[in-house]
Design a protein around this motif. Structure first.
Motif, PDB file in Angstrom:
ATOM      1  N   VAL A  73      -3.852   3.840   1.160  1.00  0.00           N
ATOM      2  CA  VAL A  73      -5.189   3.272   1.343  1.00  0.00           C
ATOM      3  C   VAL A  73      -6.132   3.771   0.254  1.00  0.00           C
ATOM      4  O   VAL A  73      -6.945   3.000  -0.284  1.00  0.00           O
ATOM      5  N   GLY A 194     -10.572   2.479   4.947  1.00  0.00           N
ATOM      6  CA  GLY A 194      -9.838   1.229   5.125  1.00  0.00           C
ATOM      7  C   GLY A 194     -10.718   0.117   5.655  1.00  0.00           C
ATOM      8  O   GLY A 194     -10.618  -1.036   5.219  1.00  0.00           O
ATOM      9  N   ILE A 197     -12.778  -1.184   2.836  1.00  0.00           N
ATOM     10  CA  ILE A 197     -11.981  -2.079   1.994  1.00  0.00           C
ATOM     11  C   ILE A 197     -11.998  -3.494   2.561  1.00  0.00           C
ATOM     12  O   ILE A 197     -12.150  -4.483   1.824  1.00  0.00           O
ATOM     13  N   GLU A 198     -11.862  -3.613   3.875  1.00  0.00           N
ATOM     14  CA  GLU A 198     -11.878  -4.929   4.498  1.00  0.00           C
ATOM     15  C   GLU A 198     -13.216  -5.623   4.293  1.00  0.00           C
ATOM     16  O   GLU A 198     -13.272  -6.833   4.011  1.00  0.00           O
ATOM     17  N   SER A 204      -8.063  -8.548   5.581  1.00  0.00           N
ATOM     18  CA  SER A 204      -7.612  -7.446   6.418  1.00  0.00           C
ATOM     19  C   SER A 204      -6.980  -6.392   5.517  1.00  0.00           C
ATOM     20  O   SER A 204      -6.514  -6.695   4.400  1.00  0.00           O
ATOM     21  N   LEU A 205      -6.957  -5.155   5.982  1.00  0.00           N
ATOM     22  CA  LEU A 205      -6.315  -4.096   5.201  1.00  0.00           C
ATOM     23  C   LEU A 205      -4.832  -4.405   5.025  1.00  0.00           C
ATOM     24  O   LEU A 205      -4.257  -4.125   3.962  1.00  0.00           O
ATOM     25  N   CYS A 208      -4.532  -6.875   2.171  1.00  0.00           N
ATOM     26  CA  CYS A 208      -4.855  -6.223   0.902  1.00  0.00           C
ATOM     27  C   CYS A 208      -3.687  -5.385   0.402  1.00  0.00           C
ATOM     28  O   CYS A 208      -3.306  -5.455  -0.777  1.00  0.00           O
ATOM     29  N   HIS A 264      -6.702  -2.054  11.679  1.00  0.00           N
ATOM     30  CA  HIS A 264      -5.704  -1.391  10.844  1.00  0.00           C
ATOM     31  C   HIS A 264      -6.245  -0.022  10.454  1.00  0.00           C
ATOM     32  O   HIS A 264      -7.213   0.066   9.697  1.00  0.00           O
ATOM     33  N   GLY A 266      -6.247   3.125   8.489  1.00  0.00           N
ATOM     34  CA  GLY A 266      -5.737   3.623   7.221  1.00  0.00           C
ATOM     35  C   GLY A 266      -5.338   5.072   7.245  1.00  0.00           C
ATOM     36  O   GLY A 266      -4.673   5.545   6.323  1.00  0.00           O
TER      37      GLY A 266
END
Length: 411
Positions: A73, A194, A197-198, A204-205, A208, A264, A266
């Motif tokens: 991640v 995480g 990031i989304e 979605s992680l 990605c 999700h 991470g």
């Protein structure tokens, strides 16, 4: 280039055979790679402890890698920063308004927490460095309260806000142990990273990581325990009073039903093949050396994986944490980078200064030693965490590997 001598291979084979014969741990894998190629990989034991009918652990076996998810991640976040989709100094409250209010818990071991408002904000950089102040609530090394939060059911609505609410509890703000950026503490930083990031990608992680890491490297890894992965999964084992028991729900776990996974995590959520994880580690070594083809990450990103970032207080914080884990030599000086722990000194007979490493709650481990030019994975699936017999074998495997290495000069 690091190579494994025939004598070294035989010594590792003998150790694997002894581990299987002694039955000290459940099914396991030990593997090592040089910059160029896999130099050792062996599996032993059965998918369900003491059950030959369950099948043998092998190179395709899937492990719940828990905190080994964090490195992946963090690499994804560093790639997004380089692309301008995230920034080191982005306040996390920009993505999640709940983080606009932080409270510093004065003693997390106290039966009733006292706290005061924080003055600083958590940024993406703090999450990468584990200097956010976000921590795993714990009364002992078993991280029971941590798993209470991770094991909470996933809402059909906003599962991420639900998770943040669980971290916050009944406090007036998100709890941290210190002003962000001033120290190191291990905790929920990678999970929040995480989620960021989304927000930054609109993906979605899972998507990605599949798009940017897993599919390009051909890795079997996912936050979803799909039928294919579940069919290859090494079952958990529970150790009680020194004895190994087949898994029968002895502890809380993260949500494993793919249909019910709505967030999700991470920090703990990935299932993966350890052989594939070793492939990722080899790719990192190749980028570091400058020999990789079709690189997933820039040389600058990989360099940051091996660069210490903590101040003296932070270094003491992670060094004190790993004093609890006897695979770490006593008195070791440790650091953290943008993704992993760093050995700030040589470990005699083992990894060299500058080695990046980490491990997972259910007893999976990895190392990246750029000076020697090798990376390793070791994994079993046994809880509670901090299993002393696993730690002893981890050290034995590492010492045996390093004793069997030979360095060849480039042609």
């Amino acid at each position: 280039m690091a190579t494994l001598t025939s004598k070294g291979k035989q010594a590792l084979d003998d150790l694997v055979s002894q581990v299987i014969q002694d039955n000290r741990i459940p099914g396991f894998i030990y593997g090592a790679t040089s910059v160029d190629e896999e130099i050792y990989f062996k599996a032993g034991g059965t998918n369900v402890v003491n059950d030959p009918e369950s099948g043998q652990v092998n190179g395709d076996s899937i492990f719940w890698i828990c905190s080994q998810s964090k490195m992946i991640v963090h690499l994804a976040a560093l790639k997004l920063i380089e692309e301008g989709k995230l920034a080191f100094e982005d306040p996390i409250s920009h993505y999640f308004p709940e983080f606009a209010h932080l409270v510093i818990v004065e003693d997390q071991m106290a039966p009733n927490w006292t706290y005061k408002p924080a003055e600083m904000v958590i940024t993406v950089k703090h999450l990468l460095h584990h200097t956010s102040g976000l921590f795993y609530p714990m009364r002992d090394i078993k991280f029971d309260q941590q798993m209470d939060i991770y094991a909470a059911p996933h809402s059909a609505g906003d599962a991420v806000s639900e998770f943040i609410s669980l971290v916050k509890g009944d406090l007036p703000g998100i709890p941290v142990l210190f002003e962000p950026g001033t120290n190191f503490v291990y905790g929920f930083s990678s999970d929040i990273l995480g989620f960021a990031i989304e927000k930054a990608t609109g993906q979605s992680l899972e998507s990605c990581l599949q798009e940017n890491i897993f599919k390009p490297l051909g890795m079997s890894a996912s936050f979803y325990l799909t039928p294919d992965l579940k069919a290859r999964l090494v079952d958990l084992t529970y150790r009680r009073n020194g004895n190994m028991e087949a898994w029968a729900g002895q502890s809380k776990l993260i949500e494993q039903d793919p249909a019910k996974v709505k967030r999700h995590m991470g920090g703990v959520g990935l299932y993966a093949s350890l052989r594939d994880y070793l492939t990722l580690l080899r790719h990192i070594l190749q980028i570091h050396k400058g020999t990789a083809k079709n690189t997933l990450f820039s040389a600058e990103i990989i360099r940051s994986v091996f660069e210490p970032v903590l101040n003296d207080e932070g270094s003491k914080g992670i060094s004190d944490l790993l004093e609890f884990y006897p695979f770490t030599p006593r008195g070791s000086v440790l650091q953290w980078s943008s993704a992993l722990a760093i050995a700030a000194t040589d470990w005699p007979g083992r990894r060299r200064k500058g080695t990046a490493f980490w491990f997972g709650w259910a007893n999976t481990y990895h190392t990246l030693d750029p000076e020697t030019g090798i990376a390793t994975v070791f994994g079993t699936q046994i809880i509670p965490t901090a299993d002393q017999k696993v730690y002893k074998l981890y050290v034995d495997f590492e010492e045996t590997l390093y004793a069997g290495l030979s360095q060849q000069k480039p042609q």
